[in-house]
Write a protein that holds these residues in place. Structure first.
Motif, PDB file in Angstrom:
ATOM      1  N   ARG A 165       0.837  -1.212   0.000  1.00  0.00           N
ATOM      2  CA  ARG A 165       0.000   0.000   0.000  1.00  0.00           C
ATOM      3  C   ARG A 165       0.869   1.258   0.000  1.00  0.00           C
ATOM      4  O   ARG A 165       0.555   2.249  -0.665  1.00  0.00           O
ATOM      5  N   ALA A 166       1.957   1.224   0.756  1.00  0.00           N
ATOM      6  CA  ALA A 166       2.780   2.424   0.927  1.00  0.00           C
ATOM      7  C   ALA A 166       3.661   2.720  -0.277  1.00  0.00           C
ATOM      8  O   ALA A 166       3.924   3.894  -0.579  1.00  0.00           O
ATOM      9  N   ARG A 167       4.112   1.677  -0.994  1.00  0.00           N
ATOM     10  CA  ARG A 167       5.169   1.916  -1.982  1.00  0.00           C
ATOM     11  C   ARG A 167       4.860   1.456  -3.395  1.00  0.00           C
ATOM     12  O   ARG A 167       5.509   1.905  -4.344  1.00  0.00           O
ATOM     13  N   PHE A 168       3.887   0.575  -3.575  1.00  0.00           N
ATOM     14  CA  PHE A 168       3.689   0.024  -4.910  1.00  0.00           C
ATOM     15  C   PHE A 168       2.988   1.005  -5.849  1.00  0.00           C
ATOM     16  O   PHE A 168       3.182   0.965  -7.063  1.00  0.00           O
ATOM     17  N   SER A 174      -2.189   5.509 -12.488  1.00  0.00           N
ATOM     18  CA  SER A 174      -3.077   6.087 -11.473  1.00  0.00           C
ATOM     19  C   SER A 174      -4.398   5.327 -11.376  1.00  0.00           C
ATOM     20  O   SER A 174      -4.976   5.201 -10.285  1.00  0.00           O
ATOM     21  N   ASP A 175      -4.875   4.797 -12.523  1.00  0.00           N
ATOM     22  CA  ASP A 175      -6.157   4.080 -12.500  1.00  0.00           C
ATOM     23  C   ASP A 175      -6.034   2.697 -11.854  1.00  0.00           C
ATOM     24  O   ASP A 175      -7.055   2.038 -11.602  1.00  0.00           O
ATOM     25  N   GLN A 176      -4.817   2.245 -11.542  1.00  0.00           N
ATOM     26  CA  GLN A 176      -4.627   0.931 -10.927  1.00  0.00           C
ATOM     27  C   GLN A 176      -4.451   1.006  -9.409  1.00  0.00           C
ATOM     28  O   GLN A 176      -4.553  -0.009  -8.732  1.00  0.00           O
ATOM     29  N   ARG A 177      -4.204   2.193  -8.895  1.00  0.00           N
ATOM     30  CA  ARG A 177      -3.820   2.296  -7.479  1.00  0.00           C
ATOM     31  C   ARG A 177      -4.939   1.889  -6.531  1.00  0.00           C
ATOM     32  O   ARG A 177      -4.713   1.185  -5.544  1.00  0.00           O
ATOM     33  N   GLU A 178      -6.142   2.328  -6.805  1.00  0.00           N
ATOM     34  CA  GLU A 178      -7.271   1.960  -5.958  1.00  0.00           C
ATOM     35  C   GLU A 178      -7.516   0.450  -6.017  1.00  0.00           C
ATOM     36  O   GLU A 178      -7.849  -0.184  -5.006  1.00  0.00           O
ATOM     37  N   ARG A 179      -7.331  -0.102  -7.200  1.00  0.00           N
ATOM     38  CA  ARG A 179      -7.517  -1.541  -7.367  1.00  0.00           C
ATOM     39  C   ARG A 179      -6.527  -2.323  -6.505  1.00  0.00           C
ATOM     40  O   ARG A 179      -6.905  -3.281  -5.820  1.00  0.00           O
ATOM     41  N   VAL A 180      -5.269  -1.928  -6.516  1.00  0.00           N
ATOM     42  CA  VAL A 180      -4.266  -2.619  -5.711  1.00  0.00           C
ATOM     43  C   VAL A 180      -4.575  -2.476  -4.225  1.00  0.00           C
ATOM     44  O   VAL A 180      -4.435  -3.433  -3.454  1.00  0.00           O
ATOM     45  N   SER A 181      -5.009  -1.309  -3.796  1.00  0.00           N
ATOM     46  CA  SER A 181      -5.372  -1.113  -2.402  1.00  0.00           C
ATOM     47  C   SER A 181      -6.529  -2.031  -2.003  1.00  0.00           C
ATOM     48  O   SER A 181      -6.527  -2.633  -0.917  1.00  0.00           O
ATOM     49  N   ASP A 292      10.254 -11.024 -17.172  1.00  0.00           N
ATOM     50  CA  ASP A 292       9.738 -11.021 -18.547  1.00  0.00           C
ATOM     51  C   ASP A 292       9.932  -9.680 -19.244  1.00  0.00           C
ATOM     52  O   ASP A 292       9.378  -9.449 -20.320  1.00  0.00           O
ATOM     53  N   ARG A 293      10.713  -8.786 -18.603  1.00  0.00           N
ATOM     54  CA  ARG A 293      11.069  -7.494 -19.196  1.00  0.00           C
ATOM     55  C   ARG A 293       9.871  -6.567 -19.388  1.00  0.00           C
ATOM     56  O   ARG A 293       9.923  -5.618 -20.169  1.00  0.00           O
ATOM     57  N   ARG A 294       8.788  -6.828 -18.662  1.00  0.00           N
ATOM     58  CA  ARG A 294       7.639  -5.931 -18.751  1.00  0.00           C
ATOM     59  C   ARG A 294       7.608  -5.016 -17.536  1.00  0.00           C
ATOM     60  O   ARG A 294       8.590  -4.864 -16.827  1.00  0.00           O
ATOM     61  N   THR A 295       6.490  -4.366 -17.301  1.00  0.00           N
ATOM     62  CA  THR A 295       6.406  -3.344 -16.258  1.00  0.00           C
ATOM     63  C   THR A 295       5.513  -3.801 -15.111  1.00  0.00           C
ATOM     64  O   THR A 295       4.658  -4.682 -15.279  1.00  0.00           O
ATOM     65  N   PRO A 296       5.660  -3.206 -13.921  1.00  0.00           N
ATOM     66  CA  PRO A 296       4.754  -3.515 -12.816  1.00  0.00           C
ATOM     67  C   PRO A 296       3.289  -3.285 -13.186  1.00  0.00           C
ATOM     68  O   PRO A 296       2.418  -4.047 -12.766  1.00  0.00           O
ATOM     69  N   ALA A 297       3.009  -2.257 -13.970  1.00  0.00           N
ATOM     70  CA  ALA A 297       1.630  -2.004 -14.388  1.00  0.00           C
ATOM     71  C   ALA A 297       1.081  -3.163 -15.215  1.00  0.00           C
ATOM     72  O   ALA A 297      -0.095  -3.549 -15.070  1.00  0.00           O
ATOM     73  N   GLN A 298       1.910  -3.734 -16.064  1.00  0.00           N
ATOM     74  CA  GLN A 298       1.467  -4.884 -16.857  1.00  0.00           C
ATOM     75  C   GLN A 298       1.256  -6.107 -15.974  1.00  0.00           C
ATOM     76  O   GLN A 298       0.349  -6.905 -16.221  1.00  0.00           O
TER      77      GLN A 298
END
Length: 314
Positions: A165-168, A174-181, A292-298
């Motif tokens: 919650r604090a660092r990811f 921005s549209d993924q942050r609420e989902r992760v929380s 896999d050389r992709r991003t945290p968002a992916q």
């Protein structure tokens, strides 16, 4: 015997140690894996292949040296307690310096063969995975190992939901942050009460179970240094991503059939969430590329797809 370790992370230092532990290998061709300096003593350990026929695990700090010696002892006990378990063949071992030499198996990491597994192969592959895990998780195995070794450690836990919650959020859209929380809140509820206690491998990902390329059968389980007490669901936490949802669900069904016990898929996915996001977090913060050389968002998008496919609230 006093526990010692290599003075430095170099091939020359490893070769000198081999002259003491396994002299016949000391002049062989050494191909190191993960032989990189680290500021954290916890991770000052690596492995190497020698002449393409042997694998050597070694350390240049106390924490990984202790893990190597623990693995040596555990392998000795498991070989007696669970003789059918496909364990590495130990060639040599030592406490001073801490070292484990095993024979390299003619098998490949699951990551290298998973694309070859067709729907027709899936029941057999799931059966192999389930048989290994369900057998390891038999309560009698924990009793036997604990009697021989004494109190066992717990496995290394992935990142906490508070950390995520604090660092990811800084790593994703921005549209993924609420989902992760929301996922973190759900994971906390799923893991609020402890599960049953068994012996777990602790790091059962696709590089640590090796398969025959031709038969697509599981041949070897390696890297036992983080094995200890935990819940069965913890050991299955990598399978949804490593295997894909179809093979994962087939493995769960086979596990429940052969063990006569029930797995909690929500608990598996809660551990999966913490493992996947925790892996992405430390790699991003350390400047290390994701595998896999992709991003945290992916990776977040991948998690959402798995939750959807499983019908799990995430």
């Amino acid at each position: 015997m006093t526990l010692t370790w290599l003075d430095e992370p170099t091939v020359d230092a490893l070769r000198a140690a081999l002259r003491m532990v396994a002299p016949d290998l000391a002049d062989g061709v050494i191909v190191p894996r993960g032989l990189e300096p680290s500021d954290d003593p916890q991770w000052c350990g690596a492995s190497a292949e020698v002449d393409g026929r042997f694998v050597v695990k070694f350390a240049w700090a106390q924490p990984p040296a202790r893990r190597i010696c623990y693995q040596v002892r555990l392998l000795d006990v498991l070989r007696v307690a669970v003789p059918w378990l496909p364990l590495p063949m130990v060639v040599a071992s030592s406490r001073s310096p801490a070292m484990l030499v095993t024979r390299r198996a003619a098998a490949m990491p699951f990551f290298d063969i998973r694309r070859l597994i067709t729907p027709a192969d899936r029941p057999t592959a799931a059966g192999d995975l389930a048989a290994i895990l369900a057998g390891l998780h038999d309560p009698e195995v924990l009793v036997a190992v604990s009697a021989a070794i004494g109190p066992l450690p717990g496995p290394m836990a992935p990142a906490s939901t508070d950390t995520l919650r604090a660092r990811f959020g800084a790593l994703i859209r921005s549209d993924q942050r609420e989902r992760v929380s929301t996922w973190c809140d759900w994971a906390d509820r799923a893991l609020a009460t402890p599960g049953r206690t068994v012996l777990v491998h602790g790091d059962f990902h696709g590089d640590n179970h090796l398969w025959d390329r031709e038969s697509l059968r599981l041949r070897l389980v390696v890297d036992w240094e983080t094995a200890g007490t935990g819940e069965p669901e913890f050991d299955l936490r990598c399978l949804p991503g490593d295997c894909g949802v179809e093979l994962f669900t087939a493995t769960v069904a086979q596990y429940e059939r052969v063990s006569g016990t029930t797995l909690d898929t929500d608990r598996i996915m809660a551990w999966h969430l913490r493992t996947v996001l925790g892996d992405a977090l430390w790699r991003a913060e350390a400047g290390v590329a994701l595998p896999d050389r992709r991003t945290p968002a992916q990776w977040v998008d991948d998690l959402e797809a798995r939750f959807t496919a499983l019908g799990t609230f995430g």
